[in-house]
Design an enzyme around this catalytic site. Structure first.
Site, PDB file in Angstrom:
ATOM      1  N   VAL A  11       1.005  -1.274  -0.223  1.00 38.10           N
ATOM      2  CA  VAL A  11      -0.099   0.316   0.161  1.00 38.10           C
ATOM      3  C   VAL A  11       1.186   1.394  -0.498  1.00 38.10           C
ATOM      4  CG1 VAL A  11      -1.515   1.526   1.513  1.00 38.10           C
ATOM      5  CG2 VAL A  11      -2.070  -1.320   1.085  1.00 38.10           C
ATOM      6  N   HIS A 175     -14.877  -0.178   8.684  1.00 37.82           N
ATOM      7  CA  HIS A 175     -13.802  -0.659   7.542  1.00 37.82           C
ATOM      8  C   HIS A 175     -13.582  -2.058   7.799  1.00 37.82           C
ATOM      9  CE1 HIS A 175     -11.021  -1.359   4.816  1.00 37.82           C
ATOM     10  NE2 HIS A 175     -10.404  -1.828   5.650  1.00 37.82           N
TER      11      HIS A 175
HETATM   12  N1  LIG Z   1      -7.894   1.760   5.639  1.00 36.16           N
HETATM   13  C1  LIG Z   1      -7.869   0.427   4.182  1.00 36.16           C
HETATM   14  O1  LIG Z   1      -8.683   0.835   3.538  1.00 36.16           O
HETATM   15  C2  LIG Z   1      -6.494  -0.390   4.021  1.00 36.16           C
HETATM   16  C3  LIG Z   1      -7.066  -1.269   2.443  1.00 36.16           C
HETATM   17  C4  LIG Z   1      -5.447  -1.865   2.320  1.00 36.16           C
HETATM   18  C5  LIG Z   1      -5.040  -2.105   3.253  1.00 36.16           C
HETATM   19  N2  LIG Z   1      -4.642  -1.904   4.196  1.00 36.16           N
HETATM   20  C6  LIG Z   1      -3.563  -2.122   5.404  1.00 36.16           C
HETATM   21  O2  LIG Z   1      -2.972  -1.235   5.115  1.00 36.16           O
HETATM   22  C7  LIG Z   1      -1.635  -1.999   5.751  1.00 36.16           C
HETATM   23  C8  LIG Z   1      -0.483  -2.165   5.367  1.00 36.16           C
HETATM   24  O3  LIG Z   1      -0.710  -2.935   3.949  1.00 36.16           O
HETATM   25  P1  LIG Z   1       0.066  -3.602   3.007  1.00 36.16           P
HETATM   26  O4  LIG Z   1      -0.330  -3.962   1.751  1.00 36.16           O
HETATM   27  O5  LIG Z   1       1.261  -2.459   2.818  1.00 36.16           O
HETATM   28  O6  LIG Z   1       1.325  -4.926   4.258  1.00 36.16           O
HETATM   29  P2  LIG Z   1       2.651  -4.729   3.945  1.00 36.16           P
HETATM   30  O7  LIG Z   1       3.133  -6.004   4.681  1.00 36.16           O
HETATM   31  O8  LIG Z   1       3.152  -5.184   2.488  1.00 36.16           O
HETATM   32  O9  LIG Z   1       3.303  -3.661   4.562  1.00 36.16           O
HETATM   33  C9  LIG Z   1       3.440  -3.071   5.966  1.00 36.16           C
HETATM   34  C10 LIG Z   1       5.037  -2.175   5.535  1.00 36.16           C
HETATM   35  O10 LIG Z   1       5.226  -1.541   7.189  1.00 36.16           O
HETATM   36  C11 LIG Z   1       6.103  -2.175   7.204  1.00 36.16           C
HETATM   37  N3  LIG Z   1       6.180  -2.280   9.295  1.00 36.16           N
HETATM   38  C12 LIG Z   1       6.274  -3.418   9.927  1.00 36.16           C
HETATM   39  N4  LIG Z   1       5.899  -2.390  10.773  1.00 36.16           N
HETATM   40  C13 LIG Z   1       6.922  -1.103  11.243  1.00 36.16           C
HETATM   41  C14 LIG Z   1       6.669  -0.164  12.296  1.00 36.16           C
HETATM   42  N5  LIG Z   1       6.895  -0.037  13.203  1.00 36.16           N
HETATM   43  N6  LIG Z   1       6.888   0.848  11.611  1.00 36.16           N
HETATM   44  C15 LIG Z   1       7.199   1.175  10.070  1.00 36.16           C
HETATM   45  N7  LIG Z   1       6.963   0.573   9.091  1.00 36.16           N
HETATM   46  C16 LIG Z   1       6.848  -0.995   9.647  1.00 36.16           C
HETATM   47  C17 LIG Z   1       7.004  -3.163   7.208  1.00 36.16           C
HETATM   48  O11 LIG Z   1       7.837  -3.420   7.299  1.00 36.16           O
HETATM   49  C18 LIG Z   1       5.707  -3.445   5.636  1.00 36.16           C
HETATM   50  O12 LIG Z   1       6.936  -3.169   4.567  1.00 36.16           O
HETATM   51  C19 LIG Z   1      -2.069  -3.098   6.382  1.00 36.16           C
HETATM   52  O13 LIG Z   1      -2.543  -3.292   7.562  1.00 36.16           O
HETATM   53  C20 LIG Z   1      -3.259  -3.399   5.338  1.00 36.16           C
HETATM   54  O14 LIG Z   1      -4.275  -4.090   6.303  1.00 36.16           O
HETATM   55  C21 LIG Z   1      -5.989  -1.326   4.875  1.00 36.16           C
END
Ligand SMILES: NC(=O)c1ccc[n+]([C@@H]2O[C@H](COP(=O)([O-])OP(=O)(O)OC[C@H]3O[C@@H](n4cnc5c(N)ncnc54)[C@H](O)[C@@H]3O)[C@@H](O)[C@H]2O)c1
EC number: 1.1.1.27
Length: 308
Positions: A11, A175
């Site tokens: 994301v 959500h």
């Molecule tokens: N709100 C929405 O509508 C919506 C939609 C899609 C995804 N999401 C959420 O967004 C989040 C990210 O999704 P994604 O597919 O990119 O996941 P992802 O696993 O590809 O990326 C998450 C990133 O966060 C990093 N990370 C973990 N802990 C951290 C910290 N303490 N500080 C900094 N970085 C840290 C990881 O290294 C990783 O690169 C998930 O929780 C997902 O469920 C929300």
């Protein structure tokens, strides 16, 4: 104008791609616990600046001290998502720690930026963020049901074979599986649904089927593609743009409730200063019931994973 992007996974990287073409920020700082990934994404995006379509802005991988003069921070940091998870709330236990860590690190350097949460479960994470320290609550918001609202309009528009932008409709609540499409307030080019169906002679829409789809489609994307990132990135970047331009938009976003017990998504007036006003809109009986269920579900998630 400076943007902080915390979390540069699926994301976060798509947000970086979209925001690079907005011509809104002169500086973007990327922070991720996976520093190698952050460096790689930054480098990849910098290379696009060799092309005429890309503005020469500063994109760096950095740490929290680089966020001291940030205007907006977007948080997508998250524990890894299990493709077999039944619901986004499965991420709660791990992400309470992530959000607590992120909020403490931001608060140690600044209380200026608006903070937009995307990390799931986003309503609970937005609430947790307000509880970690004394960061101003009005500067903390979650994307809430902004994405569902886009999906809702798209589903309706596809049924009638019209442009989703001609559909005025939004979703409130959680959500996730307790998202509440507000059918009672939807119009198409100003026409209530019945009038539109009569005048257009289009087949009647199955409200129940569309309501079921609003959350389910995210899992369709998730299961087919492995993740969702395109629509949420666009959703987030549009929100950020409207905040920075002080457009005074009213959008279905998540913020802490007036009584401070939870965070839930409702139409919200947002300005350059953050959350300005939350509209506790009137709903029909069924929607009211669903909205209460959404709040109860978020409250239960908070109570299970977070001790005040
Ligand atoms: N709100 C929405 O509508 C919506 C939609 C899609 C995804 N999401 C959420 O967004 C989040 C990210 O999704 P994604 O597919 O990119 O996941 P992802 O696993 O590809 O990326 C998450 C990133 O966060 C990093 N990370 C973990 N802990 C951290 C910290 N303490 N500080 C900094 N970085 C840290 C990881 O290294 C990783 O690169 C998930 O929780 C997902 O469920 C929300």
């Amino acid at each position: 104008m400076k943007l902080g992007l915390i979390g540069i996974g699926k994301v976060g990287s798509q947000i970086l791609t979209d925001v690079q073409y907005l011509n809104l920020f002169s500086d973007i700082v990327v922070v991720d616990t996976n520093e190698k990934l952050a460096r790689g994404e930054v480098l990849d995006h910098q290379h696009a600046q060799g092309l005429t379509s890309t503005s020469h802005i500063r994109i760096v991988s950095g740490d929290y001290t680089d966020l001291v003069d940030a205007d907006v921070i977007v948080v997508t940091a998250s524990i890894a998502t299990d493709p077999n998870m039944p619901d986004r709330t499965a991420l709660t236990k791990g992400n309470v720690g992530v959000v607590t860590d992120v909020m403490n690190r931001i608060n140690a350097v600044t209380q200026q930026p608006l903070i937009v949460f995307v990390s799931n479960p986003v309503d609970t994470m937005t609430y947790i963020a307000t509880q970690v320290n004394d960061y101003p609550n009005e500067k903390i918001m979650g994307t809430g049901t902004l994405l569902e609202s886009a999906r809702f309009r798209t589903l309706i528009a596809h049924h009638y074979d019209i442009d989703p932008k001609s559909v005025e409709a939004f979703v409130i609540g959680e959500h996730g599986q307790h998202a509440v499409p507000v059918w009672s307030k939807m119009t198409i080019a100003g026409m209530p649904l019945d009038e539109f169906e009569t005048l257009s002679q289009k087949a009647a829409i199955d409200r129940e089927a569309i309501t079921q789809q609003v959350d389910k489609v995210s899992f369709d994307v998730f299961h087919d593609k492995g993740w969702t990132n395109v629509a949420i990135a666009k959703t987030t970047v549009e929100l950020v743009k409207r905040l920075v331009f002080n457009e005074k938009a009213i959008l279905p976003l998540t913020s802490i409730t007036a009584d401070g017990s939870l965070a839930v998504s409702l139409p919200t007036l947002v300005t350059r200063q953050g959350v300005n006003h939350v509209f506790n809109i009137t709903l029909d009986a069924a929607e009211r019931d669903q909205f209460e269920q959404a709040k109860a579900y978020i409250q239960q998630t908070i109570d299970t994973h977070f001790k005040k």
